[in-house]
Design a protein around this motif. Structure first.
Motif, PDB file in Angstrom:
ATOM      1  N   VAL A 168      22.587 -15.840  16.694  1.00  0.00           N
ATOM      2  CA  VAL A 168      21.620 -15.659  15.600  1.00  0.00           C
ATOM      3  C   VAL A 168      21.273 -17.025  14.991  1.00  0.00           C
ATOM      4  O   VAL A 168      20.104 -17.344  14.763  1.00  0.00           O
ATOM      5  CB  VAL A 168      22.177 -14.712  14.516  1.00  0.00           C
ATOM      6  CG1 VAL A 168      21.223 -14.645  13.320  1.00  0.00           C
ATOM      7  CG2 VAL A 168      22.416 -13.314  15.090  1.00  0.00           C
ATOM      8  N   ASP A 169      22.308 -17.837  14.763  1.00  0.00           N
ATOM      9  CA  ASP A 169      22.068 -19.176  14.213  1.00  0.00           C
ATOM     10  C   ASP A 169      21.232 -20.015  15.166  1.00  0.00           C
ATOM     11  O   ASP A 169      20.378 -20.803  14.734  1.00  0.00           O
ATOM     12  CB  ASP A 169      23.401 -19.881  13.934  1.00  0.00           C
ATOM     13  CG  ASP A 169      24.120 -19.308  12.717  1.00  0.00           C
ATOM     14  OD1 ASP A 169      23.421 -18.869  11.783  1.00  0.00           O
ATOM     15  OD2 ASP A 169      25.363 -19.291  12.710  1.00  0.00           O
ATOM     16  N   PHE A 170      21.475 -19.833  16.457  1.00  0.00           N
ATOM     17  CA  PHE A 170      20.716 -20.576  17.468  1.00  0.00           C
ATOM     18  C   PHE A 170      19.227 -20.193  17.420  1.00  0.00           C
ATOM     19  O   PHE A 170      18.347 -21.065  17.397  1.00  0.00           O
ATOM     20  CB  PHE A 170      21.295 -20.298  18.857  1.00  0.00           C
ATOM     21  CG  PHE A 170      20.483 -20.870  19.984  1.00  0.00           C
ATOM     22  CD1 PHE A 170      20.524 -22.227  20.277  1.00  0.00           C
ATOM     23  CD2 PHE A 170      19.665 -20.049  20.755  1.00  0.00           C
ATOM     24  CE1 PHE A 170      19.757 -22.757  21.319  1.00  0.00           C
ATOM     25  CE2 PHE A 170      18.905 -20.565  21.792  1.00  0.00           C
ATOM     26  CZ  PHE A 170      18.957 -21.927  22.078  1.00  0.00           C
ATOM     27  N   VAL A 171      18.965 -18.899  17.384  1.00  0.00           N
ATOM     28  CA  VAL A 171      17.566 -18.443  17.341  1.00  0.00           C
ATOM     29  C   VAL A 171      16.886 -18.960  16.077  1.00  0.00           C
ATOM     30  O   VAL A 171      15.733 -19.404  16.109  1.00  0.00           O
ATOM     31  CB  VAL A 171      17.496 -16.898  17.418  1.00  0.00           C
ATOM     32  CG1 VAL A 171      16.073 -16.404  17.157  1.00  0.00           C
ATOM     33  CG2 VAL A 171      17.980 -16.411  18.784  1.00  0.00           C
ATOM     34  N   VAL A 190      16.111 -22.678  16.575  1.00  0.00           N
ATOM     35  CA  VAL A 190      14.987 -22.867  17.496  1.00  0.00           C
ATOM     36  C   VAL A 190      13.680 -22.480  16.815  1.00  0.00           C
ATOM     37  O   VAL A 190      12.679 -23.204  16.880  1.00  0.00           O
ATOM     38  CB  VAL A 190      15.193 -22.039  18.789  1.00  0.00           C
ATOM     39  CG1 VAL A 190      13.931 -22.018  19.631  1.00  0.00           C
ATOM     40  CG2 VAL A 190      16.363 -22.598  19.597  1.00  0.00           C
ATOM     41  N   MET A 191      13.700 -21.343  16.140  1.00  0.00           N
ATOM     42  CA  MET A 191      12.496 -20.868  15.452  1.00  0.00           C
ATOM     43  C   MET A 191      12.013 -21.900  14.429  1.00  0.00           C
ATOM     44  O   MET A 191      10.821 -22.197  14.340  1.00  0.00           O
ATOM     45  CB  MET A 191      12.868 -19.601  14.697  1.00  0.00           C
ATOM     46  CG  MET A 191      12.152 -18.317  14.957  1.00  0.00           C
ATOM     47  SD  MET A 191      10.758 -18.279  16.024  1.00  0.00           S
ATOM     48  CE  MET A 191       9.585 -17.520  14.934  1.00  0.00           C
ATOM     49  N   LYS A 192      12.943 -22.427  13.659  1.00  0.00           N
ATOM     50  CA  LYS A 192      12.596 -23.427  12.646  1.00  0.00           C
ATOM     51  C   LYS A 192      11.932 -24.627  13.312  1.00  0.00           C
ATOM     52  O   LYS A 192      10.908 -25.136  12.831  1.00  0.00           O
ATOM     53  CB  LYS A 192      13.866 -23.848  11.896  1.00  0.00           C
ATOM     54  CG  LYS A 192      13.624 -24.897  10.834  1.00  0.00           C
ATOM     55  CD  LYS A 192      14.940 -25.349  10.213  1.00  0.00           C
ATOM     56  CE  LYS A 192      14.699 -26.493   9.241  1.00  0.00           C
ATOM     57  NZ  LYS A 192      15.960 -27.108   8.796  1.00  0.00           N
ATOM     58  N   LEU A 252      18.961  -9.448  21.030  1.00  0.00           N
ATOM     59  CA  LEU A 252      19.744 -10.552  21.596  1.00  0.00           C
ATOM     60  C   LEU A 252      20.351 -10.207  22.950  1.00  0.00           C
ATOM     61  O   LEU A 252      20.698 -11.101  23.720  1.00  0.00           O
ATOM     62  CB  LEU A 252      20.863 -10.961  20.621  1.00  0.00           C
ATOM     63  CG  LEU A 252      20.391 -11.657  19.337  1.00  0.00           C
ATOM     64  CD1 LEU A 252      21.554 -11.809  18.363  1.00  0.00           C
ATOM     65  CD2 LEU A 252      19.772 -13.010  19.642  1.00  0.00           C
ATOM     66  N   GLY A 253      20.475  -8.921  23.244  1.00  0.00           N
ATOM     67  CA  GLY A 253      21.003  -8.515  24.540  1.00  0.00           C
ATOM     68  C   GLY A 253      20.183  -9.051  25.694  1.00  0.00           C
ATOM     69  O   GLY A 253      20.686  -9.210  26.806  1.00  0.00           O
ATOM     70  N   ILE A 310      14.796 -15.687  10.222  1.00  0.00           N
ATOM     71  CA  ILE A 310      15.290 -14.451  10.831  1.00  0.00           C
ATOM     72  C   ILE A 310      15.107 -13.282   9.869  1.00  0.00           C
ATOM     73  O   ILE A 310      15.326 -13.425   8.669  1.00  0.00           O
ATOM     74  CB  ILE A 310      16.807 -14.581  11.140  1.00  0.00           C
ATOM     75  CG1 ILE A 310      17.070 -15.743  12.101  1.00  0.00           C
ATOM     76  CG2 ILE A 310      17.380 -13.259  11.657  1.00  0.00           C
ATOM     77  CD1 ILE A 310      16.762 -15.483  13.527  1.00  0.00           C
ATOM     78  N   GLU A 311      14.701 -12.140  10.417  1.00  0.00           N
ATOM     79  CA  GLU A 311      14.822 -10.873   9.690  1.00  0.00           C
ATOM     80  C   GLU A 311      15.818 -10.043  10.479  1.00  0.00           C
ATOM     81  O   GLU A 311      15.538  -9.625  11.595  1.00  0.00           O
ATOM     82  CB  GLU A 311      13.478 -10.142   9.614  1.00  0.00           C
ATOM     83  CG  GLU A 311      12.563 -10.629   8.520  1.00  0.00           C
ATOM     84  CD  GLU A 311      11.214  -9.930   8.544  1.00  0.00           C
ATOM     85  OE1 GLU A 311      11.154  -8.742   8.911  1.00  0.00           O
ATOM     86  OE2 GLU A 311      10.226 -10.596   8.223  1.00  0.00           O
TER      87      GLU A 311
END
Ligand SMILES: [Zn+2]
Length: 292
Positions: free
Chosen positions: A80-83, A86-88, A140-141, A11-12
């Motif tokens: 944020v942790d979820f994204v 998933v990204m990882k 995220l919205g 994440i950035e």
């Protein structure tokens, strides 16, 4: 979905420094209209925010263009942790599938608007991939709207959006994106159908990750693991954001010449192909007449 909280290295976080600058000044927007435009713009590839003007505000209008420190909620931090998780997972899947080609990227989280290497982007653009800096951009919205306005709830629906954007990153790394852009410039009348094929391929590539994530025993290793019902959530999301359905919602009729992402049926079909095969070779939307 089962997933494990990570270190947010995927994440950035630009939520605190993002802001929308239109014509040099802050523009008041009604939240409802703003969010609907974001969904439609993402799903059709068209930026409808140009329809807005400074009188678009109403009681719920907000002054975008903020520069205050990020204020968040526990629910948003969980998102944020979820994204990140998933990204990882999506990225490690692609690193295994394309070991000599895959290069890691990150999701840039923003609010309202952000100055990307692809220019000034607004949340109304929806989630997008910028080939120039090879980053995924996400407000995220957008996830709230996926659930509340488009009837596509669930964590895997949100994961599908992230995996779709990483699909565009894969297209960039493999040179497909550059080939399509060149072909579009050589033949402007084919620009729209080529864009549809590019988008459907990103859907299929998202499905390829879904296939990997559906293998049992992953959660025990700290990886993402799909549960019963997750695939249906993803399929519902793919169906919810087809160009035909969005156009019908907004105009009452369907205009195929303006499709840029594909119909609901096409998106579901290609997502399914990736899911069933787990093989990027099954995602050749350019050779297959199914994209017509
Ligand atoms: Zn896309």
């Amino acid at each position: 979905m089962r997933w494990t909280q990570g270190d947010r290295s995927n994440i950035e976080d630009a939520r605190g420094r993002s802001g929308l600058r239109m014509g040099g000044g802050a523009v008041p927007l009604g939240i409802g209209g703003f969010i609907l435009l974001a969904l439609i713009s993402w799903a059709t590839g068209t930026n409808f925010s140009s329809l807005l003007n400074s009188t678009a505000g109403d009681d719920s209008s907000v002054n975008v263009g903020r520069s205050a420190p990020v204020s968040s909620s526990p629910a948003e931090e969980r998102e944020v942790d979820f994204v990140d998780a998933v990204m990882k997972d999506v990225q490690s899947t692609w690193a295994q599938l394309l070991p000599s080609q895959y290069q890691a990227t990150r999701v840039v989280l923003f609010r309202d608007g952000i100055d990307s290497a692809c220019g000034m982007a607004e949340s109304a653009t929806g989630p997008f991939y910028c080939p120039r800096d090879q980053r995924v951009y996400l407000d995220l919205g957008f996830f709230d709207d996926l659930r509340s306005r488009f009837g596509a709830p669930g964590d895997f629906a949100r994961a599908y959006v992230v995996a779709h954007e990483v699909g565009h990153h894969v297209q960039r790394l493999t040179g497909i994106e550059q080939q399509v852009r060149a072909a579009q410039q050589n033949n402007p009348t084919a620009a729209n159908p080529l864009s549809v094929r590019l988008e459907l391929q990103a859907d299929c590539l998202a499905g390829v990750w879904g296939h990997a994530a559906s293998q049992p025993g992953r959660a025990a290793k700290g990886q993402v693991e799909l549960e019963t019902g997750d695939v249906e959530e993803g399929l519902r999301a793919a169906a919810a954001i087809g160009d035909d359905r969005l156009q019908r919602m907004t105009t009452g009729r369907v205009m195929p010449d303006r499709f840029t992402h594909g119909t609901s049926a096409q998106r579901v079909e290609w997502f399914r192909r990736g899911l069933a095969s787990g093989n990027p070779d099954a995602c050749d939307t350019f050779a297959n007449s199914a994209a017509h």
